[in-house]
Scaffold this active site. Structure first.
Site, PDB file in Angstrom:
ATOM      1  N   SER A   1      -4.917 -25.994 -30.905  1.00  0.00           N
ATOM      2  CA  SER A   1      -5.204 -25.348 -32.192  1.00  0.00           C
ATOM      3  C   SER A   1      -4.056 -25.515 -33.188  1.00  0.00           C
ATOM      4  O   SER A   1      -2.893 -25.673 -32.810  1.00  0.00           O
ATOM      5  CB  SER A   1      -5.477 -23.859 -31.990  1.00  0.00           C
ATOM      6  OG  SER A   1      -6.594 -23.679 -31.165  1.00  0.00           O
TER       7      SER A   1
HETATM    8  C1  LIG Z   1     -10.018 -25.128 -29.703  1.00  0.00           C
HETATM    9  S1  LIG Z   1      -9.950 -25.433 -27.978  1.00  0.00           S
HETATM   10  C2  LIG Z   1      -8.903 -24.170 -27.355  1.00  0.00           C
HETATM   11  C3  LIG Z   1      -7.541 -24.160 -27.969  1.00  0.00           C
HETATM   12  C4  LIG Z   1      -6.506 -23.546 -27.109  1.00  0.00           C
HETATM   13  N1  LIG Z   1      -6.731 -22.141 -26.818  1.00  0.00           N
HETATM   14  C5  LIG Z   1      -5.113 -23.781 -27.651  1.00  0.00           C
HETATM   15  O1  LIG Z   1      -4.259 -22.971 -27.340  1.00  0.00           O
HETATM   16  O2  LIG Z   1      -4.834 -24.758 -28.352  1.00  0.00           O
HETATM   17  C6  LIG Z   1     -11.529 -24.865 -27.424  1.00  0.00           C
HETATM   18  C7  LIG Z   1     -11.737 -25.050 -25.935  1.00  0.00           C
HETATM   19  O3  LIG Z   1     -12.903 -24.337 -25.545  1.00  0.00           O
HETATM   20  C8  LIG Z   1     -13.431 -24.969 -24.402  1.00  0.00           C
HETATM   21  N2  LIG Z   1     -14.787 -24.421 -24.213  1.00  0.00           N
HETATM   22  C9  LIG Z   1     -15.898 -24.650 -24.937  1.00  0.00           C
HETATM   23  N3  LIG Z   1     -16.932 -23.908 -24.484  1.00  0.00           N
HETATM   24  C10 LIG Z   1     -16.449 -23.186 -23.442  1.00  0.00           C
HETATM   25  C11 LIG Z   1     -17.029 -22.226 -22.558  1.00  0.00           C
HETATM   26  N4  LIG Z   1     -18.310 -21.867 -22.664  1.00  0.00           N
HETATM   27  N5  LIG Z   1     -16.240 -21.677 -21.610  1.00  0.00           N
HETATM   28  C12 LIG Z   1     -14.940 -22.030 -21.476  1.00  0.00           C
HETATM   29  N6  LIG Z   1     -14.340 -22.948 -22.277  1.00  0.00           N
HETATM   30  C13 LIG Z   1     -15.075 -23.512 -23.262  1.00  0.00           C
HETATM   31  C14 LIG Z   1     -13.345 -26.435 -24.776  1.00  0.00           C
HETATM   32  O4  LIG Z   1     -13.407 -27.272 -23.632  1.00  0.00           O
HETATM   33  C15 LIG Z   1     -11.987 -26.474 -25.473  1.00  0.00           C
HETATM   34  O5  LIG Z   1     -10.980 -26.856 -24.612  1.00  0.00           O
END
Ligand SMILES: C[S@@+](CC[C@H](N)C(=O)[O-])C[C@H]1O[C@@H](n2cnc3c(N)ncnc32)[C@H](O)[C@@H]1O
Length: 414
Positions: A82
């Site tokens: 992010s």
């Molecule tokens: C924007 S990224 C997370 C950013 C992260 N928290 C950081 O510190 O940079 C969003 C994440 O959500 C995960 N994701 C999407 N749907 C999900 C779900 N239903 N359960 C768990 N993870 C999920 C994706 O694989 C992705 O890695």
């Protein structure tokens, strides 16, 4: 031949450069007032973001940009590390104290989880859930390398979440969600809060929710978009192509809308109702107006036109224009240079009308724009409430109700 001493010297150099870039980044975020509290500032100054972006140049790791780390087959971003200013905004919304137990929905590469661990230290606990097993492995490695091996990284669908460490005083969601599954609320302490990027009526808002009398109520609403949630909780939007690929109406929920007849409406001769409402280029109030229109208009979506006008009477806005429609007619928000602004960036808002009922729709849109300007423009803004699905209508606060599988959202203004 590369010697061990040379390798150590290289990594020492890398750490020094990384630290200098991190200082610069955090200084900028402090100067912009994005980082406001000393705990968030201290955490962002020590957590080495570059360790969560192995293989990327340090300048990329310390730019204030999201870095996409996974894409789907159609190139849609699925995961990112992010953007630092977004992370900082969420952490400021969270107001974390040492000792808190936090559930993060979506680990990505683990950068935010490290910050959460730092902010809840000592005696806090961070559990983070990620759906992509490859990212789980990456995150565990990076968290250990960065000095946060105690973060629990769980592989699974965040919609459900294993409850081993509940209850949590904070649930922080870092992926775009359109609903609030029961698992997040059920595992929250009575005075807990949920921070999540919510898509509602096609608008993306980062919301800090608190509990209030059987429901959740927004305490803070900011404008940010995130990659969309996958798994059971994925809630796709519909994109209607109106007479070609260049003009798209993005419609959330199950609002009835027919691409063919609305496309035909756009081929009729339309007209524009100018509202007399002018804003200065420096005012960043359109997102407030969008939320007002989304809560007051019966049908609400976002019209996007790629390219120059695409034959439309008035331009759409770069992030899409608020639009309302009815069967074979529609009206969308447009702008022109404010009369007499002499290119100072001032602009006037208007409503473009198409189709047999375009006049009424444009009048309705223009009325709401004027009402917002009169009553809300400098006011306290929107409040979004979230009730469990099944809550009877007479138990909901007044406002626009948006029903999702688990939640009845109510959009209102105070
Ligand atoms: C924007 S990224 C997370 C950013 C992260 N928290 C950081 O510190 O940079 C969003 C994440 O959500 C995960 N994701 C999407 N749907 C999900 C779900 N239903 N359960 C768990 N993870 C999920 C994706 O694989 C992705 O890695």
């Amino acid at each position: 031949m590369t010697t061990l001493t040379a390798v150590n010297a290289d990594s020492a150099d890398e750490a020094t450069v990384a630290e200098a870039l991190r200082v610069e980044l955090v200084d900028t975020l402090v100067a912009r007032d994005t980082v406001r509290s000393s705990p968030v500032e201290a955490a962002m100054r020590v957590v080495p973001r570059h360790l969560f972006l192995a293989g990327e140049p340090l300048t990329v790791a310390y730019a204030d940009e999201a870095v996409i780390t996974r894409r789907g087959d159609d190139a849609t971003p699925l995961s990112s590390v992010s953007q630092p200013s977004v992370v900082a905004t969420m952490l400021e919304q969270a107001r974390l104290q040492p000792g808190e137990r936090v559930l993060e929905i979506d680990t990505g590469k683990g950068y935010n989880a490290a910050l959460l661990a730092r902010l809840t230290d000592p005696a806090g606990e961070v559990v983070t859930v990620e759906i992509d097993p490859g990212l789980v492995t990456d995150a565990r490695q990076a968290l250990t390398a960065a000095g946060y091996p105690n973060v629990h990284v769980v592989c699974g669908d965040g919609e459900y979440v294993a409850g081993d460490h509940a209850p949590y005083s904070l649930v922080m969601v870092t992926v775009g969600a359109a609903d609030i599954p029961p698992a997040w609320v059920d595992q929250l302490t009575p005075d807990g809060r949920i921070i999540l990027p919510l898509r509602v009526r096609g608008l993306h808002r980062l919301i800090a929710f608190e509990r209030a009398d059987g429901h959740l109520v927004s305490r803070d609403i900011q404008v940010f978009g995130f990659v969309a949630m996958q798994g059971e909780g994925a809630t796709p939007q519909r994109t209607l192509h109106l007479g070609g690929a260049q003009v798209r109406l993005v419609v959330d929920d199950s609002q009835p809308a027919d691409a063919t007849v609305l496309g035909q409406a756009l081929t009729s001769s339309g007209h524009i109702v100018w509202t007399g409402v002018s804003l200065s280029g420096a005012e960043r109030v359109l997102p407030h107006l969008d939320l007002w229109l989304a809560s007051t208009l019966d049908t609400y979506g976002r019209l996007h036109a790629d390219g120059d006008h695409c034959g439309l009477l008035g331009p759409t806005l770069p992030a899409g224009s608020s639009t309302t429609w009815e069967q074979d007619s529609l009206a969308y928000l447009t702008v022109r240079d404010a009369p007499g602004s002499n290119s100072t960036g001032g602009y006037e808002l208007g409503a473009c009308a198409y189709g047999p009922a375009g006049d009424q729709l444009a009048a309705r849109l223009a009325d709401q724009i004027r009402r917002w300007h009169r009553e809300m423009h400098s006011g306290p803004g929107a409040v979004i409430r979230a009730y469990p699905a099944g809550t009877p209508d007479d138990r909901l606060a007044a406002g626009r109700v948006v029903d999702r599988r688990h939640t009845r959202f109510v959009l209102a203004h105070v």
